[in-house]
Design an enzyme around this catalytic site. Structure first.
Site, short mmCIF file in Angstrom:
data_model
loop_
_atom_site.label_atom_id
_atom_site.label_comp_id
_atom_site.label_asym_id
_atom_site.label_seq_id
_atom_site.Cartn_x
_atom_site.Cartn_y
_atom_site.Cartn_z
N VAL A 90 11.93 36.23 42.17
CA VAL A 90 12.75 36.54 41.00
C VAL A 90 12.19 37.72 40.22
CG1 VAL A 90 13.70 34.22 40.80
CG2 VAL A 90 11.58 34.78 39.59
N HIS A 106 17.52 33.83 44.90
CA HIS A 106 17.12 32.85 43.89
C HIS A 106 17.25 33.40 42.46
CE1 HIS A 106 14.58 30.54 47.08
NE2 HIS A 106 15.86 30.26 47.14
N CYS A 117 30.55 31.74 29.86
CA CYS A 117 31.50 32.62 30.56
C CYS A 117 31.09 32.97 31.98
CB CYS A 117 31.74 33.90 29.75
SG CYS A 117 30.33 35.04 29.73
N CYS A 133 25.44 35.90 23.98
CA CYS A 133 25.84 36.57 25.22
C CYS A 133 26.53 37.88 24.87
CB CYS A 133 26.78 35.67 26.01
SG CYS A 133 27.56 36.48 27.43
N SER A 174 6.50 30.73 53.01
CA SER A 174 5.88 29.55 53.60
C SER A 174 6.69 28.95 54.73
CB SER A 174 5.67 28.49 52.52
OG SER A 174 6.92 28.01 52.05
N LEU A 199 0.16 35.90 55.35
CA LEU A 199 -1.27 35.74 55.18
C LEU A 199 -1.83 34.75 56.20
CD1 LEU A 199 -3.58 36.78 53.40
CD2 LEU A 199 -3.18 34.82 51.89
N GLU A 200 -1.05 33.71 56.49
CA GLU A 200 -1.38 32.75 57.54
C GLU A 200 -0.08 32.26 58.13
OE1 GLU A 200 -1.97 28.81 54.75
OE2 GLU A 200 -3.69 30.11 55.12
N ALA A 216 -0.10 41.30 53.14
CA ALA A 216 1.19 42.01 53.22
C ALA A 216 1.00 43.50 52.97
CB ALA A 216 2.16 41.42 52.21
#
Length: 238
Positions: A90, A106, A117, A133, A174, A199-200, A216
């Site tokens: 995010v 997500h 709305c 808003c 994961s 990483l693994e 990464a």
């Protein structure tokens, strides 16, 4: 033409200093998941939930994209619409690195969701004081983050892209959270080559064709270099 779908998870942003989704103690930045990441938590104690995401949004100002984000933006610059990045994150590090063909499945910390709305305005300020808003004026803004029990965004677009791809790459995830965890199996079922940069090794139920372990910030630039080198070689043969 090689169509590539890249799925990124918390591992790609961890090297920038963004906390990963869940720690070894099962807590999310010191909180129980059910206290900050469910609709029920928001109904029960909205102030705690809003304060949690306000703090996370402010923390984004202290981090910057790393070499992995920059490499994916460089790849998009070379192959354009043949690359789609789907992120479970995010944060906005992909955008700040230069990626534009991007799906936040997500949601995004730097957006709000109006429960009155349905609009999803760009948002950088705190929400705990119940601001209005900008589209309808109601004071019913919550973080535009997909919580447990809610439907991720653009699933149809993502699935269509995965089955139509030539290569599916999973980076820093994961393999435990669905629906994203099922994409390697979906890709494999349609004959798409699958690559993991993590990483693994992840907990994916279906093995990847090519699995590489490491940071990464090192693996992704090296893989992008391979893709671009193969693309240049193919162009020269033609």
């Amino acid at each position: 033409m090689t169509r590539i779908v890249v799925l990124t998870g918390a591992g790609i942003s961890a090297e920038s200093g963004v906390p990963t989704f869940r720690g070894a103690d099962g807590l999310w930045e010191g909180h129980l998941i059910e206290d900050v990441a469910t609709p029920e938590a928001y109904e029960r104690d909205p102030d705690t939930v809003l304060a949690f995401y306000d703090a996370r949004r402010r923390a984004l100002r202290t981090v910057v994209p790393n070499a992995a984000h920059l490499a994916l933006a460089r790849l998009e610059g070379a192959i354009g619409g043949d690359l789609l990045v789907v992120t479970q994150n995010v944060d906005d590090l992909h955008e700040r690195a230069g990626s534009r063909n991007l799906v936040h499945m997500h949601g995004e910390l730097r957006r709000a969701l109006c429960l009155a709305c349905g609009s999803r305005p760009a948002w950088d300020e705190d929400l705990i004081d119940r601001p209005a808003c900008p589209d309808c004026g109601e004071r019913m803004l919550r973080p535009d983050v997909v919580w447990f029990g809610e439907m991720p965004y653009e699933l149809g677009r993502i699935e269509n892209a995965v089955v139509a791809a030539d290569v599916f790459v999973s980076i820093g995830t994961s393999g435990a959270v669905y629906p994203a965890a099922g994409y390697v199996a979906l890709a494999s079922a349609f004959g798409v080559r699958t690559v993991e940069l993590n990483l693994e090794p992840s907990d994916a139920a279906v093995p990847f064709d090519d699995a590489r372990a490491g940071r990464a910030s090192e693996l992704v630039p090296a893989w992008v270099d391979e893709v671009l080198s193969a693309r240049r070689a193919g162009a020269e043969r033609r």
